[in-house]
Design a protein around this motif. Structure first.
Motif, PDB file in Angstrom:
ATOM      1  N   ASP A  55      -0.374  -9.279   2.762  1.00 40.89           N
ATOM      2  CA  ASP A  55       0.399  -8.364   3.589  1.00 40.89           C
ATOM      3  C   ASP A  55       0.819  -7.199   2.699  1.00 40.89           C
ATOM      4  OD1 ASP A  55       1.617  -7.360   5.822  1.00 40.89           O
ATOM      5  OD2 ASP A  55       2.868  -9.128   6.191  1.00 40.89           O
ATOM      6  N   VAL A  56       1.026  -6.050   3.299  1.00 39.68           N
ATOM      7  CA  VAL A  56       1.362  -4.843   2.545  1.00 39.68           C
ATOM      8  C   VAL A  56       2.505  -4.135   3.254  1.00 39.68           C
ATOM      9  CG1 VAL A  56       0.462  -2.735   1.487  1.00 39.68           C
ATOM     10  CG2 VAL A  56      -1.104  -4.621   1.994  1.00 39.68           C
ATOM     11  N   ASN A  57       3.499  -3.720   2.493  1.00 41.12           N
ATOM     12  CA  ASN A  57       4.637  -3.009   3.066  1.00 41.12           C
ATOM     13  C   ASN A  57       4.565  -1.535   2.677  1.00 41.12           C
ATOM     14  OD1 ASN A  57       7.069  -2.199   4.159  1.00 41.12           O
ATOM     15  ND2 ASN A  57       8.294  -2.991   2.463  1.00 41.12           N
ATOM     16  N   MET A  58       4.188  -0.693   3.628  1.00 44.34           N
ATOM     17  CA  MET A  58       4.075   0.736   3.348  1.00 44.34           C
ATOM     18  C   MET A  58       5.125   1.527   4.136  1.00 44.34           C
ATOM     19  SD  MET A  58       0.580   3.042   3.143  1.00 44.34           S
ATOM     20  CE  MET A  58       0.570   3.471   4.899  1.00 44.34           C
ATOM     21  N   VAL A  59       6.325   1.026   4.175  1.00 46.73           N
ATOM     22  CA  VAL A  59       7.458   1.764   4.735  1.00 46.73           C
ATOM     23  C   VAL A  59       8.475   1.933   3.621  1.00 46.73           C
ATOM     24  CG1 VAL A  59       9.343   1.753   6.408  1.00 46.73           C
ATOM     25  CG2 VAL A  59       7.091   0.880   7.069  1.00 46.73           C
TER      26      VAL A  59
ATOM     27  N   PRO B  94       3.913  -2.282  -2.432  1.00 40.16           N
ATOM     28  CA  PRO B  94       4.086  -3.731  -2.613  1.00 40.16           C
ATOM     29  C   PRO B  94       3.123  -4.544  -1.749  1.00 40.16           C
ATOM     30  CG  PRO B  94       6.199  -2.644  -2.238  1.00 40.16           C
ATOM     31  CD  PRO B  94       5.136  -1.652  -1.903  1.00 40.16           C
ATOM     32  N   TYR B  95       2.347  -5.396  -2.395  1.00 39.37           N
ATOM     33  CA  TYR B  95       1.527  -6.399  -1.733  1.00 39.37           C
ATOM     34  C   TYR B  95       2.234  -7.753  -1.853  1.00 39.37           C
ATOM     35  CZ  TYR B  95      -2.907  -3.664  -1.461  1.00 39.37           C
ATOM     36  OH  TYR B  95      -3.890  -2.758  -1.169  1.00 39.37           O
ATOM     37  N   SER B  96       1.964  -8.638  -0.918  1.00 38.99           N
ATOM     38  CA  SER B  96       2.449 -10.010  -1.026  1.00 38.99           C
ATOM     39  C   SER B  96       1.420 -10.927  -0.369  1.00 38.99           C
ATOM     40  CB  SER B  96       3.815 -10.176  -0.340  1.00 38.99           C
ATOM     41  OG  SER B  96       3.729  -9.865   1.041  1.00 38.99           O
ATOM     42  N   PHE B  97       1.427 -12.190  -0.765  1.00 41.60           N
ATOM     43  CA  PHE B  97       0.499 -13.158  -0.181  1.00 41.60           C
ATOM     44  C   PHE B  97       1.119 -13.773   1.064  1.00 41.60           C
ATOM     45  CE2 PHE B  97      -1.154 -13.191  -4.575  1.00 41.60           C
ATOM     46  CZ  PHE B  97      -2.490 -12.946  -4.290  1.00 41.60           C
TER      47      PHE B  97
ATOM     48  N   VAL C 162      -2.992   0.476  -3.964  1.00 41.92           N
ATOM     49  CA  VAL C 162      -2.955  -0.585  -4.972  1.00 41.92           C
ATOM     50  C   VAL C 162      -1.566  -1.200  -5.018  1.00 41.92           C
ATOM     51  CG1 VAL C 162      -4.762   0.546  -6.318  1.00 41.92           C
ATOM     52  CG2 VAL C 162      -2.357   0.987  -6.861  1.00 41.92           C
ATOM     53  N   GLY C 163      -1.452  -2.349  -5.647  1.00 40.83           N
ATOM     54  CA  GLY C 163      -0.167  -3.016  -5.751  1.00 40.83           C
ATOM     55  C   GLY C 163       0.804  -2.233  -6.617  1.00 40.83           C
ATOM     56  N   SER C 164       2.079  -2.416  -6.357  1.00 42.48           N
ATOM     57  CA  SER C 164       3.100  -1.637  -7.056  1.00 42.48           C
ATOM     58  C   SER C 164       3.142  -1.935  -8.544  1.00 42.48           C
ATOM     59  CB  SER C 164       4.471  -1.884  -6.430  1.00 42.48           C
ATOM     60  OG  SER C 164       4.764  -3.275  -6.402  1.00 42.48           O
ATOM     61  N   SER C 165       2.632  -3.084  -8.984  1.00 46.17           N
ATOM     62  CA  SER C 165       2.620  -3.417 -10.408  1.00 46.17           C
ATOM     63  C   SER C 165       1.282  -3.112 -11.064  1.00 46.17           C
ATOM     64  CB  SER C 165       2.962  -4.899 -10.605  1.00 46.17           C
ATOM     65  OG  SER C 165       1.989  -5.719  -9.985  1.00 46.17           O
TER      66      SER C 165
END
Length: 395
Positions: free
Chosen positions: A322-326, A308-311, A375-378
């Motif tokens: 920002d990126v959540n890799m947990v 998941p990426y987010s702005f 890459v983004g989750s979508s």
């Protein structure tokens, strides 16, 4: 961490995972930087799987190596023996390396890295964070500024981090995190581990990792090796994947790459964008080499992580992601000319990222180096015969 209880992933599990991922790919995905999503829409599942191309060898344990214990002279990030075991007594070194502008390619030292993460930064661009444990090259770079995502990688491998500045919010998060004692920036104490060099008239920052231990001593940074277990390695597989001689990752009109399998070396070679391309037909690729050796940039494993990426900030003049890799998510691992749908797993911020199958068992990396495409989750996933294309999207 998943225990090593083998790689007995059932074929029906692989098929189910692949179909699920491909069906998900059919849903609309956001275009990045105004890019075209004009990619092949035909999805052809192979009617027959292909046999693994790896020939069993007697010099590697049949049961594999890892994910919790490694022989003393084996690098836990590659599953291979190192020439100088002393390097394994030191922390992993993480170096931030640029990808744009194209005029600064080819980069120096990337083939010496055990792991490289490529991820989206802003306005269609990507950068790399390269991890070194088994080798200490004299020149890595050009070194560039940090992003939020780097924090997670540095935490995961408990690494020292060499970089060239950061956005104020990124600086704040780094200095208020557990990685703050291990940050190495340009200055008198870090020289010549970080040094300047003129290249074609540009004053660029580089890292000399042979000088890093001395610099860390001057900076008072603990350089003792840490527990970075988690990766499982095996030369052989008892499951079949799907043919994958080409894996294209399209981050934006400006940044796209293609990994092409070389059956002679058993590695994927990296081809990169030569121009901005609004459509697939406009894309133009050329082989990327390591400037240090002029050898092709190659990887034993190419892993695509759907994260998941987010702005954090997004407006007309500024874009910060920002990126959540947990946690866990979908992944694809390409090795030996095949691709396998798996899951990435990272339980806590201090956990090493690993791959697992549908039953939660550790899935093996091929012994050697790995490139991660984050890459983004979508992001879209399209498979056509033996070629695969991933098109980046946020989240």
């Amino acid at each position: 961490m998943p225990m090593n209880i083998g790689v007995k992933m059932k074929k029906d599990t692989i098929l189910f995972m692949l179909i699920a991922m491909l069906l998900a790919a059919c849903s609309p995905a956001a275009a990045v930087d105004g890019e075209s999503t004009n990619v092949p829409t035909v999805i052809n599942l192979p009617t027959d799987t292909v046999e693994p191309t790896v020939v069993p060898t007697s010099d590697y344990p049949v049961e594999g190596i890892g994910p919790s214990e490694y022989p003393e002279n084996v690098n836990p990030l590659t599953g291979l023996e190192v020439e100088d075991p002393q390097t394994l007594n030191e922390r992993v070194a993480a170096v931030k390396v640029e990808n744009l502008p194209r005029e600064h390619r080819p980069q120096y030292g990337l083939n010496a890295a055990d792991l490289v993460y490529e991820y989206y930064t802003e306005f269609g661009s990507t950068r790399f964070i390269a991890l070194f444990h088994g080798q200490a090259p004299e020149q890595v770079g050009p070194v560039r500024s940090a992003r939020f995502f780097d924090i997670q990688v540095v935490q995961s491998y408990k690494a020292t981090f060499l970089f060239g500045g950061a956005y104020s919010a990124v600086y704040s998060r780094m200095w208020n995190s557990d990685i703050s004692p291990r940050l190495v920036v340009e200055g008198n104490s870090s020289y010549p581990a970080l040094y300047r060099q003129s290249v074609d008239g540009d004053n660029l920052l580089f890292a000399n990792l042979t000088k890093l231990p001395e610099a860390l001593t001057k900076l008072g940074i603990d350089n003792q090796a840490q527990d970075i277990s988690g990766m499982f390695f095996s030369k052989t597989l008892d499951v079949n994947g799907y043919p994958a001689t080409e894996v294209t990752v399209h981050f934006s009109n400006a940044v796209y790459n293609r990994w092409v399998y070389d059956s002679t070396s058993g590695k994927y070679q990296r081809y990169v964008d030569q121009n901005n391309a609004a459509t697939v037909a406009d894309e133009n690729y050329d082989l990327l080499v390591d400037k240090t050796t002029d050898e092709a940039i190659s990887a034993d494993n190419v892993v695509t992580l759907f994260v998941p990426y987010s702005f954090y900030v997004k407006n007309a003049t500024e874009e910060v992601v920002d990126v959540n890799m947990v946690g866990s998510g979908d992944a694809l691992i390409a090795r030996d000319g095949q691709i396998f749908p798996v899951y990435w797993k990272r339980e806590t911020s201090s956990s090493t990222l690993t791959l697992v199958d549908g039953d939660g068992n550790a899935f093996p990396f091929k012994p050697g180096n790995t490139w991660f495409e984050v890459v983004g989750s979508s992001s879209q996933k399209v498979q056509q015969d033996n070629t695969w294309r991933i098109t980046f999207a946020i989240p």
